[in-house]
Design an enzyme around this catalytic site. Structure first.
Site, PDB file in Angstrom:
ATOM      1  N   SER A   1       0.825  -1.534   0.627  1.00  0.00           N
ATOM      2  CA  SER A   1       0.320   0.288  -0.442  1.00  0.00           C
ATOM      3  C   SER A   1       0.944   1.113   0.281  1.00  0.00           C
ATOM      4  O   SER A   1       2.065   1.161   0.483  1.00  0.00           O
ATOM      5  CB  SER A   1      -1.461   0.229   1.584  1.00  0.00           C
ATOM      6  N   CYS A   2       0.239   2.317  -0.370  1.00  0.00           N
ATOM      7  CA  CYS A   2       0.934   3.608  -0.810  1.00  0.00           C
ATOM      8  C   CYS A   2       0.333   4.698  -0.589  1.00  0.00           C
ATOM      9  O   CYS A   2      -0.849   4.926  -1.353  1.00  0.00           O
ATOM     10  CB  CYS A   2       1.679   3.510  -1.989  1.00  0.00           C
TER      11      CYS A   2
END
Length: 124
Positions: free
Chosen positions: A103-104
Site C-alpha cells: 500500500s502507498c
C-alpha cells in the site's frame, strides 16, 4: 508468544514503541523514517530518504534473521504522491520478483517532517 526485535543498525524508536515485534511466525516492523542510525541525520532528497528507510527496515529484518524474500506486505507513507515514481525506482532495487503486496498512502505529515516512512510485515 511475542518477541522484541532491536538492532543498533537502525535508528532507535523516537517514542514508546519497538523497532519490530515477532509474533506467531510473523515480523512486524514499525514505520522506519529515513534517519541514518549512526549520524542521526536525515537526507533531504526523497529518493535518498526512501533508500535510508528501506536500509533501516532491512537492518531490522536482518537482526530477525530474515531477508527480502520473506516480506509479504509493505506500507509506504509519502508526503507527496507526485514522488511516487521516484520512490518506486528505489523500492524496486530492494525487492525482486515475487514482490510483496504493498500500500502507498499520501499523508499530511510524517514525524520529523520526513518525506517517506516505510513499514513491512515478513514471515519468519
Amino acid at each position: 508468544m511475542k518477541k522484541l526485535i532491536f538492532t543498533q543498525e537502525a535508528p532507535a524508536a523516537i517514542g514508546p514503541y519497538s523497532q519490530a515485534i515477532e509474533a506467531n511466525g510473523m515480523i512486524y516492523t514499525s514505520g522506519q523514517l529515513p534517519i541514518d542510525p549512526i549520524t542521526g541525520e536525515m537526507p533531504e532528497d526523497v529518493e535518498e530518504q526512501a533508500e535510508q528507510s528501506l536500509k533501516n527496515v532491512f537492518a531490522i529484518l536482518k537482526e530477525a534473521g530474515v531477508d527480502s524474500s520473506k516480506v509479504v506486505k509493505t506500507t509506504v507513507f509519502i508526503k507527496d504522491m507526485s514522488d511516487f515514481p521516484r520512490i518506486n525506482k528505489v523500492y524496486e532495487r530492494f525487492f525482486t520478483e515475487s514482490y510483496p503486496a504493498r500500500s502507498c498512502v499520501e499523508v499530511a505529515r510524517l514525524p520529523k517532517d520526513a518525506l517517506v516512512e516505510i513499514e513491512v510485515v515478513a514471515l519468519r
